[in-house]
Design a protein around this motif. Structure first.
Motif, PDB file in Angstrom:
ATOM      1  N   GLY A  28       0.803  -1.205   0.000  1.00 56.51           N
ATOM      2  CA  GLY A  28       0.000   0.000   0.000  1.00 56.51           C
ATOM      3  C   GLY A  28       0.840   1.260   0.000  1.00 56.51           C
ATOM      4  O   GLY A  28       1.860   1.358  -0.655  1.00 56.51           O
ATOM      5  N   ASN A  29       0.357   2.261   0.756  1.00 55.62           N
ATOM      6  CA  ASN A  29       1.043   3.547   0.817  1.00 55.62           C
ATOM      7  C   ASN A  29       1.919   3.673   2.044  1.00 55.62           C
ATOM      8  O   ASN A  29       2.234   4.774   2.475  1.00 55.62           O
ATOM      9  N   ARG A  30       2.323   2.586   2.630  1.00 60.24           N
ATOM     10  CA  ARG A  30       3.148   2.645   3.827  1.00 60.24           C
ATOM     11  C   ARG A  30       4.604   2.918   3.463  1.00 60.24           C
ATOM     12  O   ARG A  30       5.106   2.454   2.457  1.00 60.24           O
ATOM     13  N   SER A  31       5.261   3.699   4.306  1.00 59.01           N
ATOM     14  CA  SER A  31       6.663   4.032   4.102  1.00 59.01           C
ATOM     15  C   SER A  31       7.453   3.667   5.340  1.00 59.01           C
ATOM     16  O   SER A  31       7.006   3.917   6.460  1.00 59.01           O
ATOM     17  N   ALA A  32       8.609   3.065   5.151  1.00 54.00           N
ATOM     18  CA  ALA A  32       9.492   2.709   6.258  1.00 54.00           C
ATOM     19  C   ALA A  32      10.721   3.594   6.201  1.00 54.00           C
ATOM     20  O   ALA A  32      11.231   3.913   5.116  1.00 54.00           O
ATOM     21  N   LEU A  33      11.193   4.012   7.396  1.00 56.78           N
ATOM     22  CA  LEU A  33      12.347   4.894   7.475  1.00 56.78           C
ATOM     23  C   LEU A  33      13.247   4.494   8.620  1.00 56.78           C
ATOM     24  O   LEU A  33      12.797   3.897   9.605  1.00 56.78           O
ATOM     25  N   LEU A  34      14.527   4.852   8.494  1.00 57.60           N
ATOM     26  CA  LEU A  34      15.503   4.677   9.558  1.00 57.60           C
ATOM     27  C   LEU A  34      15.922   6.059  10.047  1.00 57.60           C
ATOM     28  O   LEU A  34      16.296   6.912   9.249  1.00 57.60           O
ATOM     29  N   PHE A  35      15.854   6.250  11.383  1.00 54.64           N
ATOM     30  CA  PHE A  35      16.210   7.528  11.988  1.00 54.64           C
ATOM     31  C   PHE A  35      17.402   7.358  12.912  1.00 54.64           C
ATOM     32  O   PHE A  35      17.428   6.450  13.749  1.00 54.64           O
ATOM     33  N   CYS A  36      18.367   8.261  12.776  1.00 51.37           N
ATOM     34  CA  CYS A  36      19.524   8.281  13.675  1.00 51.37           C
ATOM     35  C   CYS A  36      19.995   9.733  13.795  1.00 51.37           C
ATOM     36  O   CYS A  36      20.986  10.129  13.183  1.00 51.37           O
ATOM     37  N   PRO A  37      19.242  10.568  14.554  1.00 54.31           N
ATOM     38  CA  PRO A  37      19.616  11.990  14.676  1.00 54.31           C
ATOM     39  C   PRO A  37      21.049  12.158  15.152  1.00 54.31           C
ATOM     40  O   PRO A  37      21.526  11.339  15.935  1.00 54.31           O
ATOM     41  N   PRO A  38      21.740  13.204  14.711  1.00 50.91           N
ATOM     42  CA  PRO A  38      21.227  14.293  13.868  1.00 50.91           C
ATOM     43  C   PRO A  38      21.320  14.011  12.373  1.00 50.91           C
ATOM     44  O   PRO A  38      21.153  14.924  11.572  1.00 50.91           O
ATOM     45  N   LEU A  39      21.571  12.764  11.981  1.00 46.43           N
ATOM     46  CA  LEU A  39      21.635  12.422  10.561  1.00 46.43           C
ATOM     47  C   LEU A  39      20.242  12.487   9.948  1.00 46.43           C
ATOM     48  O   LEU A  39      19.231  12.302  10.623  1.00 46.43           O
ATOM     49  N   ALA A  40      20.185  12.739   8.657  1.00 49.42           N
ATOM     50  CA  ALA A  40      18.907  12.754   7.959  1.00 49.42           C
ATOM     51  C   ALA A  40      18.326  11.341   7.910  1.00 49.42           C
ATOM     52  O   ALA A  40      19.074  10.354   7.818  1.00 49.42           O
ATOM     53  N   PRO A  41      17.008  11.201   8.004  1.00 49.06           N
ATOM     54  CA  PRO A  41      16.402   9.864   7.930  1.00 49.06           C
ATOM     55  C   PRO A  41      16.617   9.238   6.557  1.00 49.06           C
ATOM     56  O   PRO A  41      16.751   9.937   5.552  1.00 49.06           O
ATOM     57  N   VAL A  42      16.659   7.917   6.535  1.00 48.47           N
ATOM     58  CA  VAL A  42      16.855   7.174   5.290  1.00 48.47           C
ATOM     59  C   VAL A  42      15.587   6.394   4.982  1.00 48.47           C
ATOM     60  O   VAL A  42      15.114   5.601   5.817  1.00 48.47           O
ATOM     61  N   ALA A  43      15.003   6.630   3.812  1.00 43.35           N
ATOM     62  CA  ALA A  43      13.808   5.911   3.398  1.00 43.35           C
ATOM     63  C   ALA A  43      14.186   4.526   2.904  1.00 43.35           C
ATOM     64  O   ALA A  43      15.191   4.347   2.214  1.00 43.35           O
ATOM     65  N   LEU A  44      13.369   3.537   3.275  1.00 49.11           N
ATOM     66  CA  LEU A  44      13.595   2.158   2.842  1.00 49.11           C
ATOM     67  C   LEU A  44      12.666   1.861   1.673  1.00 49.11           C
ATOM     68  O   LEU A  44      11.453   1.714   1.846  1.00 49.11           O
ATOM     69  N   GLU A  45      13.220   1.794   0.497  1.00 45.28           N
ATOM     70  CA  GLU A  45      12.441   1.520  -0.699  1.00 45.28           C
ATOM     71  C   GLU A  45      12.273   0.018  -0.890  1.00 45.28           C
ATOM     72  O   GLU A  45      13.111  -0.782  -0.449  1.00 45.28           O
ATOM     73  N   ALA A  46      11.196  -0.382  -1.559  1.00 47.32           N
ATOM     74  CA  ALA A  46      10.953  -1.794  -1.830  1.00 47.32           C
ATOM     75  C   ALA A  46      12.106  -2.377  -2.631  1.00 47.32           C
ATOM     76  O   ALA A  46      12.518  -1.815  -3.647  1.00 47.32           O
ATOM     77  N   GLY A  47      12.653  -3.483  -2.147  1.00 49.13           N
ATOM     78  CA  GLY A  47      13.738  -4.156  -2.842  1.00 49.13           C
ATOM     79  C   GLY A  47      15.117  -3.604  -2.573  1.00 49.13           C
ATOM     80  O   GLY A  47      16.109  -4.180  -3.010  1.00 49.13           O
ATOM     81  N   ALA A  48      15.184  -2.474  -1.849  1.00 49.94           N
ATOM     82  CA  ALA A  48      16.490  -1.863  -1.598  1.00 49.94           C
ATOM     83  C   ALA A  48      17.183  -2.504  -0.400  1.00 49.94           C
ATOM     84  O   ALA A  48      16.553  -3.105   0.455  1.00 49.94           O
ATOM     85  N   ARG A  49      18.496  -2.364  -0.367  1.00 53.52           N
ATOM     86  CA  ARG A  49      19.303  -2.794   0.770  1.00 53.52           C
ATOM     87  C   ARG A  49      20.067  -1.583   1.300  1.00 53.52           C
ATOM     88  O   ARG A  49      20.715  -0.878   0.523  1.00 53.52           O
ATOM     89  N   VAL A  50      19.973  -1.355   2.593  1.00 48.95           N
ATOM     90  CA  VAL A  50      20.621  -0.200   3.207  1.00 48.95           C
ATOM     91  C   VAL A  50      21.719  -0.689   4.142  1.00 48.95           C
ATOM     92  O   VAL A  50      21.445  -1.316   5.169  1.00 48.95           O
ATOM     93  N   ALA A  51      22.957  -0.426   3.760  1.00 48.34           N
ATOM     94  CA  ALA A  51      24.091  -0.787   4.608  1.00 48.34           C
ATOM     95  C   ALA A  51      24.312   0.337   5.623  1.00 48.34           C
ATOM     96  O   ALA A  51      24.198   1.510   5.304  1.00 48.34           O
ATOM     97  N   ILE A  52      24.643  -0.064   6.859  1.00 51.28           N
ATOM     98  CA  ILE A  52      24.869   0.879   7.954  1.00 51.28           C
ATOM     99  C   ILE A  52      26.279   0.651   8.492  1.00 51.28           C
ATOM    100  O   ILE A  52      26.666  -0.487   8.763  1.00 51.28           O
ATOM    101  N   GLY A  53      27.047   1.723   8.649  1.00 49.88           N
ATOM    102  CA  GLY A  53      28.395   1.587   9.185  1.00 49.88           C
ATOM    103  C   GLY A  53      29.197   2.861   9.010  1.00 49.88           C
ATOM    104  O   GLY A  53      28.656   3.906   8.633  1.00 49.88           O
ATOM    105  N   ARG A  54      30.504   2.765   9.276  1.00 44.96           N
ATOM    106  CA  ARG A  54      31.380   3.939   9.163  1.00 44.96           C
ATOM    107  C   ARG A  54      31.812   4.211   7.731  1.00 44.96           C
ATOM    108  O   ARG A  54      32.258   5.310   7.403  1.00 44.96           O
ATOM    109  N   GLY A  55      31.729   3.215   6.880  1.00 44.70           N
ATOM    110  CA  GLY A  55      32.209   3.354   5.506  1.00 44.70           C
ATOM    111  C   GLY A  55      31.425   4.368   4.704  1.00 44.70           C
ATOM    112  O   GLY A  55      30.194   4.434   4.803  1.00 44.70           O
ATOM    113  N   LYS A  56      32.120   5.143   3.897  1.00 41.50           N
ATOM    114  CA  LYS A  56      31.468   6.167   3.088  1.00 41.50           C
ATOM    115  C   LYS A  56      30.586   5.567   2.011  1.00 41.50           C
ATOM    116  O   LYS A  56      29.761   6.275   1.411  1.00 41.50           O
TER     117      LYS A  56
END
Length: 228
Positions: free
Chosen positions: A3-31
């Motif tokens: 549907g119209n649901r959206s998932a996000l990752l929040f880690c202030p003061p960083l900008a939130p990251v939207a989780l798109e369908a099928g996407a993979r979001v790596a989290i870490g120190r690497g650029k």
């Protein structure tokens, strides 16, 4: 995410990251990560959040210090629920789900596109439960949307009100305190409910700081209290 649901990752003061369908979001120190942490205790590619059917899951990527969800170690892929806190070193990443889109909320002054909007007395209010949407996420959303009004938080110690102008804190008060002390009571609340009414003006101004500065100070004080 159906549907119209959206998932996000929040880690202030960083900008939130939207989780798109099928996407993979790596989290870490690497650029090369989609969510880059300024955190010496995080590995270069520490963890990954990815779609698994209608759910999003988190898995550890062989990090040195491990990945945690709500304080429990992640030893295999873990399905995320709204409000879950992902612990990566000294950083906490919060998983949130909304009806509609973050872009819709930011572009709509009344916030019609979020799941935590209810119509009361012929006006729109923005409200929800802190267990699913932590207060720092609410404040970051209001900042990003340049919202003006009053946020009421039902904190464990009693009700707290924070007035905002163009997304920035102007004044806070409880039954016993005003200013920074009251604002920190609100940011430190972990359970209960919140409600934001647009358009309300503060009776005075006691907070001379940005939203980012307020959230960082609250985080610092929380860290200090945990070390005592």
């Amino acid at each position: 995410m159906a549907g119209n649901r959206s998932a996000l990752l929040f880690c202030p003061p960083l900008a939130p990251v939207a989780l798109e369908a099928g996407a993979r979001v790596a989290i870490g120190r690497g650029k090369d990560c989609e969510l880059v942490l300024i955190n010496d205790s995080a590995s270069r590619r520490h963890a990954e959040v990815y779609a698994d059917g209608a759910e999003f899951c988190v898995r550890d990527l062989g990090s040195k210090n491990g990945t945690y969800v709500n304080g429990q170690p992640v030893t295999r892929p873990h399905a995320l629920r709204p409000g879950d806190r992902i612990g990566i070193g000294t950083s906490t990443v919060t998983y949130c789900v909304f009806e509609g889109s973050l872009a819709g909320f930011l572009s709509d002054p009344s916030g019609h596109e979020t799941m935590i909007v209810a119509k009361e007395a012929a006006r729109e209010v923005f409200r929800g439960e802190l267990a699913e949407i932590p207060i720092f996420v609410v404040l970051q959303m209001l900042e990003m949307g340049h919202k003006s009004g009053v946020l009421e938080v039902a904190a464990e110690s009693g009700p707290v009100r924070i007035w905002l102008g163009d997304g920035q804190p102007l004044h806070a008060e409880t039954e016993k305190a005003r200013g920074m002390e009251a604002a920190l009571d609100a940011v430190g609340a972990s359970s209960g409910a919140f409600r934001f009414d647009a358009g309300a003006d503060p009776r005075e101004r006691t907070l001379l700081m940005s939203m980012t500065e307020l959230l960082l100070e609250a985080s610092r004080q929380l860290d200090e209290s945990q070390l005592r």
